[in-house]
Design a protein around this motif. Structure first.
Motif, mmCIF file in Angstrom:
data_model
loop_
_atom_site.group_PDB
_atom_site.id
_atom_site.type_symbol
_atom_site.label_atom_id
_atom_site.label_comp_id
_atom_site.label_asym_id
_atom_site.label_seq_id
_atom_site.Cartn_x
_atom_site.Cartn_y
_atom_site.Cartn_z
ATOM 1 N N ARG A 22 49.236 80.192 -7.792
ATOM 2 C CA ARG A 22 49.865 79.151 -6.969
ATOM 3 C C ARG A 22 48.889 78.036 -6.632
ATOM 4 O O ARG A 22 49.222 76.855 -6.692
ATOM 5 C CB ARG A 22 50.442 79.751 -5.686
ATOM 6 C CG ARG A 22 51.721 80.537 -5.910
ATOM 7 C CD ARG A 22 52.330 81.083 -4.621
ATOM 8 N NE ARG A 22 52.182 80.214 -3.477
ATOM 9 C CZ ARG A 22 51.650 80.590 -2.299
ATOM 10 N NH1 ARG A 22 51.226 81.811 -2.105
ATOM 11 N NH2 ARG A 22 51.554 79.738 -1.306
ATOM 12 N N SER A 28 48.815 73.902 -7.947
ATOM 13 C CA SER A 28 48.684 72.766 -7.028
ATOM 14 C C SER A 28 47.469 71.917 -7.372
ATOM 15 O O SER A 28 47.545 70.685 -7.403
ATOM 16 C CB SER A 28 48.583 73.258 -5.574
ATOM 17 O OG SER A 28 49.798 73.835 -5.172
ATOM 18 N N ALA A 37 50.022 68.556 -1.360
ATOM 19 C CA ALA A 37 49.909 69.671 -2.306
ATOM 20 C C ALA A 37 49.138 70.876 -1.765
ATOM 21 O O ALA A 37 49.390 72.001 -2.190
ATOM 22 C CB ALA A 37 49.280 69.202 -3.610
ATOM 23 N N LEU A 38 48.203 70.665 -0.861
ATOM 24 C CA LEU A 38 47.394 71.781 -0.370
ATOM 25 C C LEU A 38 47.828 72.294 1.008
ATOM 26 O O LEU A 38 47.213 73.216 1.541
ATOM 27 C CB LEU A 38 45.913 71.380 -0.332
ATOM 28 C CG LEU A 38 45.296 71.091 -1.693
ATOM 29 C CD1 LEU A 38 43.847 70.658 -1.538
ATOM 30 C CD2 LEU A 38 45.414 72.283 -2.620
#
Length: 137
Positions: free
Chosen positions: A41, A45, A109-110
């Motif tokens: 995952r 990202s 995204a993080l």
């Protein structure tokens, strides 16, 4: 291609960066960090972030200039990952346009990894820092 290979297994950060940056020429960038296997995952990202940054470097930044260079470095402390993307010798950044999809991607995204991305447009080039938690999976 990289995202589909990473999905489900994860990958080493250096392999991911080499895949993304290789088309720009190996003499144009330097990678600095210990081997680090990223869970799937997080790898997906980061692959999206690296792709966005590399695309922008090719269009407007270090890779759009014959002398432009990129240094990507990373460190891990406990379960926290810190990555620095540092472009130099590219064209000066005079005017940054309105926030688009890429900027929103970089900002969000993080978040799922208790992380954040900060982008600064310096006279020497784009400077981006990414910090996040590395999940146990």
């Amino acid at each position: 291609d990289l995202v589909s290979r990473v999905d489900g297994r994860g990958c080493d950060i250096k392999d991911m960066l080499l895949s993304e940056l290789g088309p720009y020429g190996h003499v144009r960038f330097n990678l600095n960090g210990d081997p680090l296997f990223l869970p799937a995952r997080l790898a997906v990202s980061l692959a999206l972030i690296f792709h966005e940054l590399a695309t922008n470097a090719g269009k407007y930044g270090a890779f759009s200039s014959p002398r432009g260079l990129l240094l990507v470095s990373w460190t891990v402390q406990e379960d926290r990952l810190a990555i620095t993307w540092d472009e130099t010798e590219g064209p000066p950044v005079d005017n940054v346009g309105p926030e688009g999809f890429g900027s929103k991607l970089l900002q969000s995204a993080l978040r799922a990894f208790d992380g954040r991305t900060e982008v600064r447009f310096l006279k020497t080039g784009v400077h981006c820092t990414m910090r996040c938690r590395i999940p146990a999976d």
